[in-house]
Design a protein around this motif. Sequence first.
Motif, PDB file in Angstrom:
ATOM      1  N   GLU A  16       0.839  -1.206   0.000  1.00 28.73           N
ATOM      2  CA  GLU A  16       0.000   0.000   0.000  1.00 28.73           C
ATOM      3  C   GLU A  16       0.873   1.256   0.000  1.00 28.73           C
ATOM      4  O   GLU A  16       1.669   1.460   0.924  1.00 28.73           O
ATOM      5  N   PRO A  17       0.760   2.131  -0.993  1.00 30.01           N
ATOM      6  CA  PRO A  17       1.510   3.393  -0.975  1.00 30.01           C
ATOM      7  C   PRO A  17       1.161   4.263   0.236  1.00 30.01           C
ATOM      8  O   PRO A  17       2.018   4.993   0.755  1.00 30.01           O
ATOM      9  N   ALA A  18      -0.094   4.183   0.697  1.00 29.81           N
ATOM     10  CA  ALA A  18      -0.505   4.989   1.852  1.00 29.81           C
ATOM     11  C   ALA A  18       0.256   4.575   3.109  1.00 29.81           C
ATOM     12  O   ALA A  18       0.568   5.419   3.960  1.00 29.81           O
ATOM     13  N   PHE A  19       0.564   3.281   3.228  1.00 28.54           N
ATOM     14  CA  PHE A  19       1.335   2.823   4.384  1.00 28.54           C
ATOM     15  C   PHE A  19       2.740   3.407   4.360  1.00 28.54           C
ATOM     16  O   PHE A  19       3.242   3.891   5.384  1.00 28.54           O
ATOM     17  N   TRP A  20       3.398   3.368   3.216  1.00 29.67           N
ATOM     18  CA  TRP A  20       4.757   3.901   3.133  1.00 29.67           C
ATOM     19  C   TRP A  20       4.770   5.410   3.329  1.00 29.67           C
ATOM     20  O   TRP A  20       5.726   5.952   3.913  1.00 29.67           O
TER      21      TRP A  20
END
Length: 311
Positions: A74-78
């Motif tokens: 998930e890009p949001a996690f990074w």
Amino acid sequence: MSKAGKAGGASWRHRLRRDWPLLLMVAPVIVLLGVFHYFPTLGNVIAFQDYSPYAGIRGSEFVGFANFSRMFSEPAFWSALVNTLSITAFQLVFYFPIPIFLALLLNSVLSVRLRTIVQGIVYLPHFFSWVLVVSLFQQMIGGAGLLAQTLRSHGYNAVDLMTKPDSFIVLVTAQSIWKDAGWGMIVFLAALSTINPALYEAAAADGANRWRRLWHITLPGLRPVIVLLLILRLGDALTVGFEQFILQRSAVGGGAAEVLDTYVYYQGLLVGDFGYGAAAGLFKGLVGLVLVLLANRFAHLVGEQGVYSRS
């Protein structure tokens, strides 16, 4: 049983008879810690499940590392991880030294009465809730706050510092300093009180000025406490707070205010994906554990005890 075993057993029974009042005194704390901390830790098993509160842990499907794979993709996690680490690094540089500086400054005040008054004023904000702290900053530097009204009254354009994503990291650090630096100062004041005054007298007799005494006596006396608190702070590197950020997230946007704590709330708890939220929380805990072990190892290498030492 060997003589060493008998001696060890006798020693253990002797310590038990000697220290049973102390053990009895801390027993309620141990029980509370076990019930509300260590026992709930067993629930981390849901990080490996497609957990449903209706099916329970036994009835939920085991999915292995699927939650972790999804999280790392998930890009949001990074983005939340980068924000969290950036804020932690920024506060280690600009916030962590502030309580040390305040303790040194307050310790140099000769008047005990003045020192007590200043200490009470400085650490009082620690007892304020984050709702109150954010509200106070809003009233001071918000779009309708004191700073904006003063600028308008003098013919300048008003500035709303509470809604600027680029300066959000400075804002939350300033809020943390105002709220908690005075409380952290107490720890260093206690450490300063353990330094033998005879060391200062001997150094002054040898011609050492104030800065020399600070460098060669005060700071070495504070070093064990500084190292210990730094290790503990690294253990919480992925925990920068929840309430402070969720209160201001809508004002500056998730790109600046989304940290792992708020990410777990929005992506896991709010939508009922408890297994995914538990995976993110478990990741935080494991990273914190590794950082504590590495920092403690480094402390041993430089001659400090750290959080624990081998017997």
